[in-house]
Design an enzyme around this catalytic site. Structure first.
Site, PDB file in Angstrom:
ATOM      1  N   ASP A 169     -10.587   2.226  -3.525  1.00 42.74           N
ATOM      2  CA  ASP A 169     -11.157   2.008  -2.194  1.00 42.74           C
ATOM      3  C   ASP A 169     -12.674   2.082  -2.246  1.00 42.74           C
ATOM      4  O   ASP A 169     -13.340   1.751  -1.267  1.00 42.74           O
ATOM      5  CB  ASP A 169     -10.623   3.059  -1.214  1.00 42.74           C
ATOM      6  CG  ASP A 169      -9.321   2.619  -0.571  1.00 42.74           C
ATOM      7  OD1 ASP A 169      -8.946   1.443  -0.728  1.00 42.74           O
ATOM      8  OD2 ASP A 169      -8.678   3.452   0.088  1.00 42.74           O
ATOM      9  N   ASP A 195       0.839  -1.204   0.000  1.00 42.74           N
ATOM     10  CA  ASP A 195       0.000   0.000   0.000  1.00 42.74           C
ATOM     11  C   ASP A 195       0.872   1.252   0.000  1.00 42.74           C
ATOM     12  O   ASP A 195       2.074   1.205   0.308  1.00 42.74           O
ATOM     13  CB  ASP A 195      -0.886  -0.046   1.257  1.00 42.74           C
ATOM     14  CG  ASP A 195      -2.178   0.741   1.109  1.00 42.74           C
ATOM     15  OD1 ASP A 195      -2.294   1.517   0.143  1.00 42.74           O
ATOM     16  OD2 ASP A 195      -3.062   0.585   1.977  1.00 42.74           O
TER      17      ASP A 195
HETATM   18  C1  DGJ Z   1      -5.826   1.961   1.929  1.00 43.51           C
HETATM   19  C2  DGJ Z   1      -6.183   0.755   1.113  1.00 43.51           C
HETATM   20  O1  DGJ Z   1      -6.662   1.135  -0.136  1.00 43.51           O
HETATM   21  C3  DGJ Z   1      -7.204  -0.065   1.882  1.00 43.51           C
HETATM   22  O2  DGJ Z   1      -7.620  -1.158   1.111  1.00 43.51           O
HETATM   23  C4  DGJ Z   1      -6.577  -0.515   3.172  1.00 43.51           C
HETATM   24  O3  DGJ Z   1      -5.529  -1.404   2.926  1.00 43.51           O
HETATM   25  C5  DGJ Z   1      -6.099   0.682   3.964  1.00 43.51           C
HETATM   26  N1  DGJ Z   1      -5.262   1.535   3.173  1.00 43.51           N
HETATM   27  C6  DGJ Z   1      -5.355   0.260   5.191  1.00 43.51           C
HETATM   28  O4  DGJ Z   1      -4.783   1.301   5.863  1.00 43.51           O
END
Ligand code: DGJ
Length: 727
Positions: A548, A478
């Site tokens: 997201d 991430d």
């Molecule tokens: C952002 C990501 O896009 C989410 O899927 C998740 O992993 C969060 N970060 C966790 O902090």
């Protein structure tokens, strides 16, 4: 020499793929010109007329004192600044004496037997049938050579170009602009297509007619970003999904980029892609070279569908890590939307129990498993398991998950550090920040300066160590903030303009080391969703979390836009709760499932909160996905023509033996005509058996009459048709 003589074509280089041709010429004046980029010409076609027949434009400077040799009117291949061409150049330098004048002329050309890859940067692997031309332009007075390394991949119908710029002089110079690809078209009759958005609504496709001046997309965020995709296409006005001429340029790069078209005074269009010149300043000492990222160019008259298929095939075969490119992707459960940071061993195992019972294959433990992290205010950088929270060792948890028949995956955000972390306390000078200012926080975190070798080595050791030590099958990488106050505490003043690109080179070095050590681990890219969904990341991470926003309806334009360039199996797509956590919309489970099954499929919800009936449905959905996995993940994706494009999305996946058609109707409308969906691209005279009715249809029937869409009962409903080819 008069202008006519100076414009004589003295050399012509034709790079040829199965259906396309890129032709470059050298004029008697030494200028290198763009002769043709489009459909293949009969072998040996002389393209001298393209230059000779150009009319005379007024009020332009002469070149080399030759009356009427108007450089600004010529279609140039890698234009420099400081010549009578006053359009935006592809390259800009600043010499030790302060001069930016650079007059590049043809020096040499060499056909290579193998494609050289750009140093330290991801690029398309060499393919079986390929031509590579190394074309060198030079300005001996400025002490610069520029080598365009151009490859034509016959079978994949792509052209790839990176550029090597060398300081051949005796004093350092600064490179302030270095495009990967620049091409002049003698026409402005195009629509420009780009992909834009924001967090939660990435990759919405935009299309508009070219206007005079510069237009396009760029990023100054240190990442390709949620806002803009490093891609630009120019399409003839009548081009649509099915047909028409289109040219695409995709940059294999994950940092600041520029992808632009500029229409000049004479209705010519200059298209360029490359590293964003903004804040870019690379010091090049004598005898050193700078290598640009690779641009991948495709041209077709088969419309956006063929353009997208060209990119899908090329990126699947030549860019995605070989181990995973066509390997079936597991069905995932990710605990993020089920628990966020609030989990313990019991909660995780309960989720794993439910997941195993419905047929999930991989359990992903997301953010919150390490250091003392129970919210987003601490511990990034401290990549050791929080055993108190996990109720024991990570190995014990993994063993328990594995014992349930599930593979285990883990989340990391290696490029970041929390101010409240042991790593930051030990190495405050490892962050990107200007010591004269208060460092900027975003999501309570700083960005590590990945340009520093010591930081790269630390990350390689930590991450490879993590994968060596534990039985981890998947890693979610991430990146949850962009680069703001860009300054490297390890670079001298004269090299601060290198910080952003050095960051990306460092990132690629870490990713290359990690994937080299553990090619079998499925790496999933992520940057707060699709904030770095680009071809550079795909070279290491065969799939990327698309957004997201997991709402099925919001995902439709996101996934359609993403799939214009990137292969569908690279889009990670999960079913989540209804009402959706991002937009609070309630959509039927079937719709959420069908939309998520467009890519690498999984779940992101609390299975423990599902009813028995819902769990039974999930189990059936997973079984169906496994049965259709080959066609859904690797079949050719086509977007189908719908009656009302504002309100409907339809797509098909086609393999040699299977056809799956999906349709989503957004809002129900009363009393409409019977709507039909027509399949496409089925081989002529083939027969297809419907899975639902066992009725056999001809390809011609499915492509001309099509299937009837049931009248939607309510909003956000979906339909699916499955066919198997009858042999
Ligand atoms: C952002 C990501 O896009 C989410 O899927 C998740 O992993 C969060 N970060 C966790 O902090």
């Amino acid at each position: 020499m008069n202008a006519q003589d100076a414009k004589q074509l003295v050399k012509q280089f034709d790079l040829i793929t199965a259906h396309a041709q890129m032709s470059i010429g050298v004029l008697a004046s030494g200028h290198v010109v763009a002769l043709h980029l489009g459909a293949r010409m009969p072998a040996g076609t002389d393209l001298a007329g393209v230059i000779q027949e150009l009319g005379r434009a007024s009020y332009l400077a002469d070149t080399d004192g030759i009356h009427d040799l108007r450089l600004e009117q010529l279609p140039l291949v890698y234009p420099a600044f400081g010549t009578p061409d006053m359009r935006t150049p592809a390259i800009n330098i600043r010499r030790a004496n302060g001069s930016s004048v650079l007059d590049l002329r043809f020096q040499s050309a060499q056909w290579l037997t193998t494609k050289p890859l750009p140093d330290g940067l991801p690029a398309l692997r060499a393919a079986a049938r390929m031509q590579t031309l190394a074309l060198t332009l030079a300005d001996s007075k400025a002490g610069v050579t520029v080598t365009l390394v151009i490859s034509a991949d016959v079978a994949h119908d792509t052209f790839a170009q990176h550029v090597v710029i060398k300081n051949t002089g005796t004093t350092p110079l600064h490179l302030t602009r270095a495009m990967s690809w620049s091409w002049d078209l003698l026409n402005d009759q195009y629509d420009i297509i780009t992909q834009s958005g924001a967090w939660g609504r990435e990759m919405h496709t935009n299309r508009r007619a070219l206007q005079p001046g510069e237009q396009g997309v760029n990023s100054k965020r240190g990442a390709s970003g949620h806002g803009q995709d490093p891609f630009v296409a120019l399409a003839s006005a009548h081009t649509d999904w099915q047909q028409g001429q289109v040219l695409g340029a995709s940059l294999v790069y994950s940092g600041d980029f520029s992808a632009k078209a500029a229409v000049d005074m004479h209705q010519n269009t200059r298209v360029q892609v490359g590293i964003a010149p903004f804040d870019f300043d690379w010091k090049l000492v004598p005898q050193n070279s700078f290598t640009t990222p690779e641009a991948v160019i495709a041209v077709t008259d088969g419309g956006l569908r063929e353009l997208s298929h060209i990119y899908h095939r090329a990126y699947t075969d030549c860019l995605l890590p070989k181990y995973w490119a066509v390997k079936p992707r597991p069905v995932v459960i990710n605990n993020w939307e089920a628990t966020y940071f609030d989990f313990d061993r019991e909660k995780l195992l309960a989720l794993a129990d439910h997941a195993a019972a419905i047929g999930v294959e991989l359990f992903v433990l997301d953010d919150g498993w390490f250091g003392r992290r129970n919210d987003d205010r601490s511990s990034l950088g401290d990549w050791w398991p929080n055993e108190a929270k996990l109720g024991g060792s990570l190995d014990r948890l993994i063993a328990e998950i594995n014992a349930r028949g599930l593979q285990f995956g883990l989340w990391v955000e290696p490029e970041m550090v929390s101010p409240d972390s042991d790593l930051y306390r030990a190495h405050p000078d490892w962050i990107i920040a200007d010591p004269d200012h208060t460092p900027q926080l975003a999501r309570n975190q700083y960005v590590l300066d990945l340009g520093q070798r010591v930081v790269q080595d630390y990350l390689i050791k930590t991450l490879v160590g993590l994968l060596d030590a534990h039985h981890i099958s998947y890693l979610k990488w991430d990146m949850n903030r962009n680069l703001t106050d860009v300054f490297s505490q390890a670079l001298p003043a004269s090299q601060q303009g290198e910080c952003r690109h050095r960051y990306i080179l460092g990132l690629y070095r870490v990713l290359a080391a990690l994937t080299h050590a553990h090619p079998e681990v499925l790496l999933e890219g992520c940057a707060g969703g699709g904030g770095r969904f680009d071809a550079g990341m795909l070279a290491y991470a065969p799939q990327i979390w698309t957004s997201d926003d997991t709402d099925a309806i919001a995902r439709l334009p996101i996934q359609r836009g993403t799939s214009l360039v990137y292969p569908p199996q690279a889009m990670s797509c999960h079913v989540s709760l209804a009402p959706n956590e991002q937009v609070h919309r309630i959509t039927p489970l079937t719709t959420r499932t069908q939309v998520a099954q467009m890519g690498a499929f999984g779940y992101e919800l609390d299975l423990g909160a599902c009813t028995t009936a819902e769990l039974a449905q999930l189990k059936a959905d997973i079984a169906e996905y496994k049965r259709l996995r080959q066609v859904l993940q690797f079949g050719q994706l086509d977007w189908l023509v719908v009656h009302d494009p504002q309100n409907e999305y339809a797509w098909q996946k086609l393999s040699d033996t299977m056809l799956v058609i999906d349709h989503v109707n957004i809002l129900a409308q009363p009393n409409t005509v019977l709507k039909r969906l027509r399949a496409c691209a089925l081989p002529p005279h083939t027969q297809w058996r419907s899975q639902a009715s066992a009725q056999v249809y001809s390809a011609e029937y499915l492509m001309t009459i099509g299937v009837a869409i049931p009248q939607p009962q309510g909003d956000f409903v979906s339909s699916r048709w499955q066919f198997e080819q009858v042999t």
